[in-house]
Design an enzyme around this catalytic site. Structure first.
Site, PDB file in Angstrom:
ATOM      1  N   ASP A 182       1.524   4.241   3.309  1.00 31.31           N
ATOM      2  CA  ASP A 182       1.960   4.645   4.635  1.00 31.31           C
ATOM      3  C   ASP A 182       1.066   5.679   5.333  1.00 31.31           C
ATOM      4  O   ASP A 182       0.626   5.481   6.471  1.00 31.31           O
ATOM      5  CB  ASP A 182       3.333   5.289   4.416  1.00 31.31           C
ATOM      6  CG  ASP A 182       4.277   4.943   5.508  1.00 31.31           C
ATOM      7  OD1 ASP A 182       4.134   3.857   6.064  1.00 31.31           O
ATOM      8  OD2 ASP A 182       5.142   5.800   5.815  1.00 31.31           O
ATOM      9  N   ASP A 219       5.160   2.516  -4.857  1.00 29.32           N
ATOM     10  CA  ASP A 219       6.498   2.588  -4.256  1.00 29.32           C
ATOM     11  C   ASP A 219       6.963   1.251  -3.662  1.00 29.32           C
ATOM     12  O   ASP A 219       8.151   1.060  -3.447  1.00 29.32           O
ATOM     13  CB  ASP A 219       6.536   3.655  -3.151  1.00 29.32           C
ATOM     14  CG  ASP A 219       6.122   5.032  -3.659  1.00 29.32           C
ATOM     15  OD1 ASP A 219       6.206   5.257  -4.875  1.00 29.32           O
ATOM     16  OD2 ASP A 219       5.702   5.860  -2.833  1.00 29.32           O
ATOM     17  N   ARG A 233      -4.991  13.384  -0.126  1.00 25.33           N
ATOM     18  CA  ARG A 233      -4.138  13.323   1.063  1.00 25.33           C
ATOM     19  C   ARG A 233      -4.736  14.366   2.006  1.00 25.33           C
ATOM     20  O   ARG A 233      -4.576  15.560   1.790  1.00 25.33           O
ATOM     21  CB  ARG A 233      -2.698  13.670   0.726  1.00 25.33           C
ATOM     22  CG  ARG A 233      -2.066  12.758  -0.343  1.00 25.33           C
ATOM     23  CD  ARG A 233      -0.571  13.083  -0.489  1.00 25.33           C
ATOM     24  NE  ARG A 233      -0.042  12.740  -1.801  1.00 25.33           N
ATOM     25  CZ  ARG A 233       0.410  11.547  -2.144  1.00 25.33           C
ATOM     26  NH1 ARG A 233       0.368  10.565  -1.285  1.00 25.33           N
ATOM     27  NH2 ARG A 233       0.891  11.325  -3.343  1.00 25.33           N
ATOM     28  N   GLY A 276      -1.570   8.552  -2.791  1.00 26.89           N
ATOM     29  CA  GLY A 276      -1.335   8.452  -4.245  1.00 26.89           C
ATOM     30  C   GLY A 276      -2.037   7.226  -4.803  1.00 26.89           C
ATOM     31  O   GLY A 276      -1.954   6.150  -4.223  1.00 26.89           O
ATOM     32  N   ASP A 278       6.864   0.263  -0.694  1.00 26.99           N
ATOM     33  CA  ASP A 278       7.708   0.595   0.459  1.00 26.99           C
ATOM     34  C   ASP A 278       7.030   0.314   1.813  1.00 26.99           C
ATOM     35  O   ASP A 278       7.337   0.965   2.804  1.00 26.99           O
ATOM     36  CB  ASP A 278       8.111   2.084   0.381  1.00 26.99           C
ATOM     37  CG  ASP A 278       6.897   3.003   0.394  1.00 26.99           C
ATOM     38  OD1 ASP A 278       5.758   2.511   0.234  1.00 26.99           O
ATOM     39  OD2 ASP A 278       7.076   4.224   0.573  1.00 26.99           O
ATOM     40  N   ARG A 313       9.198   7.820  -4.198  1.00 28.05           N
ATOM     41  CA  ARG A 313       9.352   8.650  -3.008  1.00 28.05           C
ATOM     42  C   ARG A 313      10.733   8.434  -2.382  1.00 28.05           C
ATOM     43  O   ARG A 313      11.720   8.670  -3.052  1.00 28.05           O
ATOM     44  CB  ARG A 313       8.237   8.365  -1.999  1.00 28.05           C
ATOM     45  CG  ARG A 313       8.021   9.519  -1.024  1.00 28.05           C
ATOM     46  CD  ARG A 313       6.894   9.211  -0.078  1.00 28.05           C
ATOM     47  NE  ARG A 313       5.596   9.303  -0.695  1.00 28.05           N
ATOM     48  CZ  ARG A 313       4.915  10.434  -0.887  1.00 28.05           C
ATOM     49  NH1 ARG A 313       5.423  11.564  -0.463  1.00 28.05           N
ATOM     50  NH2 ARG A 313       3.747  10.438  -1.461  1.00 28.05           N
ATOM     51  N   THR A 360       0.412   0.957  -3.295  1.00 29.27           N
ATOM     52  CA  THR A 360       1.265   2.085  -3.680  1.00 29.27           C
ATOM     53  C   THR A 360       2.299   1.588  -4.677  1.00 29.27           C
ATOM     54  O   THR A 360       2.822   0.481  -4.532  1.00 29.27           O
ATOM     55  CB  THR A 360       1.991   2.725  -2.465  1.00 29.27           C
ATOM     56  OG1 THR A 360       3.094   3.523  -2.957  1.00 29.27           O
ATOM     57  CG2 THR A 360       2.534   1.709  -1.477  1.00 29.27           C
TER      58      THR A 360
HETATM   59  O1  F6P Z   1       3.563   7.440  -3.212  1.00 31.82           O
HETATM   60  C1  F6P Z   1       3.274   7.361  -4.563  1.00 31.82           C
HETATM   61  C2  F6P Z   1       3.919   8.505  -5.296  1.00 31.82           C
HETATM   62  O2  F6P Z   1       3.627   8.379  -6.677  1.00 31.82           O
HETATM   63  C3  F6P Z   1       5.430   8.636  -5.105  1.00 31.82           C
HETATM   64  O3  F6P Z   1       6.168   7.742  -5.890  1.00 31.82           O
HETATM   65  C4  F6P Z   1       5.659  10.088  -5.440  1.00 31.82           C
HETATM   66  O4  F6P Z   1       6.783  10.598  -4.777  1.00 31.82           O
HETATM   67  C5  F6P Z   1       4.394  10.747  -4.937  1.00 31.82           C
HETATM   68  O5  F6P Z   1       3.401   9.733  -4.857  1.00 31.82           O
HETATM   69  C6  F6P Z   1       3.887  11.864  -5.787  1.00 31.82           C
HETATM   70  O6  F6P Z   1       2.804  12.438  -5.153  1.00 31.82           O
HETATM   71  P1  F6P Z   1       1.780  13.460  -5.821  1.00 31.82           P
HETATM   72  O7  F6P Z   1       0.843  12.671  -6.669  1.00 31.82           O
HETATM   73  O8  F6P Z   1       1.095  14.096  -4.672  1.00 31.82           O
HETATM   74  O9  F6P Z   1       2.594  14.400  -6.644  1.00 31.82           O
END
Ligand code: F6P
Length: 336
Positions: free
Chosen positions: A107, A131, A76, A15, A133, A175, A129
């Site tokens: 991660d 997050d 990803r 992300g 995290d 997340r 990120t």
């Molecule tokens: O890890 C970053 C993040 O924005 C999280 O907060 C969220 O759960 C996820 O990515 C959303 O992913 P995507 O952009 O694939 O919907």
């Protein structure tokens, strides 16, 4: 001076987060200062599999410091999770003559970095990120901007909630982590915040807090829910069923990932990018750059991936003390 490292690759993966561009710029310009050639790998680890790259010089990263998103694109990559995919990636590294890679992401990006390092490619990770995290660092690039964006949105919501004397339930990203929700909750003066790290009792942690706020004179209520807890729509329904008010539910979603990076994110990204290349130049790799107490630290990727980052529950105590929903603070005096 780097005599072994002549050419490095840089990529952004997972992300996106505000400040990734600042980190790419720092990697490229630091690399150049060490006499290295820089290759931008596009679309994360997938770019290594597909040989999707671009040569970068000092001017190719001009005017990106203030831009959100990532000029290298991101993805990803499922292919990179397979042995076959990683073999392709290794061939690309060899073909391009990459002596090292700086991987900017979270991660998942670092799990990819570990796999590639096991195939003999020196890798350094830079944590980015929203997050926040990642266990080996106090801070991840993008968190501050995402908090500020969410705060701006919630302040706007509060205006209309106040006018209509309503209850608002706002879902923020993160997340499986509640850092974003808790920081934002404190900053907007939320009535209640729900995070995945802390089991909650709906009656006590939501309804009683709304009730206490009402008894203290408040006529609008702000409930912040981390996405890792579950659906804000469900929480909204449960509030309606419990006390008969009609909450309005807002899912902030991807808006939190965009926008021009804050001063903190630009500065941190620039320093982390600089130290990532410095580590490679000095012969250190297979590590993740981080911050601790304001200083830059390095942690081996393998160790970093098993490190846990705990939400400081003392922040909960602060949140509850500030909120009108906390009728009996004595109950929390032993909180850790
Ligand atoms: O890890 C970053 C993040 O924005 C999280 O907060 C969220 O759960 C996820 O990515 C959303 O992913 P995507 O952009 O694939 O919907």
């Amino acid at each position: 001076m780097a005599d072994k490292i002549k050419r490095i690759g840089v990529l952004t993966s997972g992300g996106d987060s505000p400040g990734m561009n600042a980190a790419v710029r720092a990697v490229v310009r630091t690399g150049i200062s060490y006499g290295m050639e820089c290759i931008g790998i596009r679309r994360g680890w997938q770019g290594l599999i597909n040989s999707d790259f671009i040569r970068m010089d000092a001017s190719s990263v001009g005017h990106i410091l203030s831009r959100g998103g990532t000029i290298l694109y991101t993805a990803r990559s499922e292919d990179f999770m397979t042995e076959k995919g990683r073999k392709h990636a290794l061939s690309t590294c060899k073909m391009l003559g990459l002596d090292g890679i700086v991987a900017i992401g979270g991660d998942g990006t670092f799990r990819g970095a570990l796999e590639l390092s096991r195939l003999g490619v020196p890798v350094v990770g830079v944590p980015a990120t929203i997050d926040n995290d990642i266990g080996c660092t106090n801070y991840t690039i993008g968190f501050d901007t995402a908090c500020n964006t969410a705060i701006d949105c919630i302040d706007r919501l509060r205006d209309t909630m106040q006018s209509h004397e309503r209850c608002s339930v706002v879902e923020v990203m993160g997340r499986n982590a509640g850092f974003l929700a808790l920081y934002v909750g404190i900053a907007v003066g939320a009535t209640a915040v729900l995070v995945p790290e802390r089991e909650f009792d709906f009656e006590h942690d939501v309804i009683e807090r709304i009730r206490n706020a009402r008894l203290a004179g408040s006529t609008h209520f702000m409930i912040v829910v981390a996405e890792g807890v579950g659906s804000a729509v469900e929480i909204g329904k449960m509030i309606r069923e419990a006390i008969g008010i009609e909450p309005r539910v807002t899912v902030l979603g991807h808006i939190q990932r965009g926008g021009s990076p804050s001063a903190r994110d630009r500065e941190t990204a620039t320093r982390m990018g600089f130290f990532a290349v410095k580590a490679l130049a000095e012969g250190r790799s297979n590590l993740i750059i981080g911050t601790r107490g304001g200083d830059i630290v390095e942690t081996p990727i393998e160790e970093a991936l098993v490190m846990k980052k705990h939400l400081q529950m003392e922040r909960y105590h602060v949140l509850e003390t500030m909120s009108l929903g906390s009728a009996s603070l004595a109950r929390y005096s032993n909180i850790e």
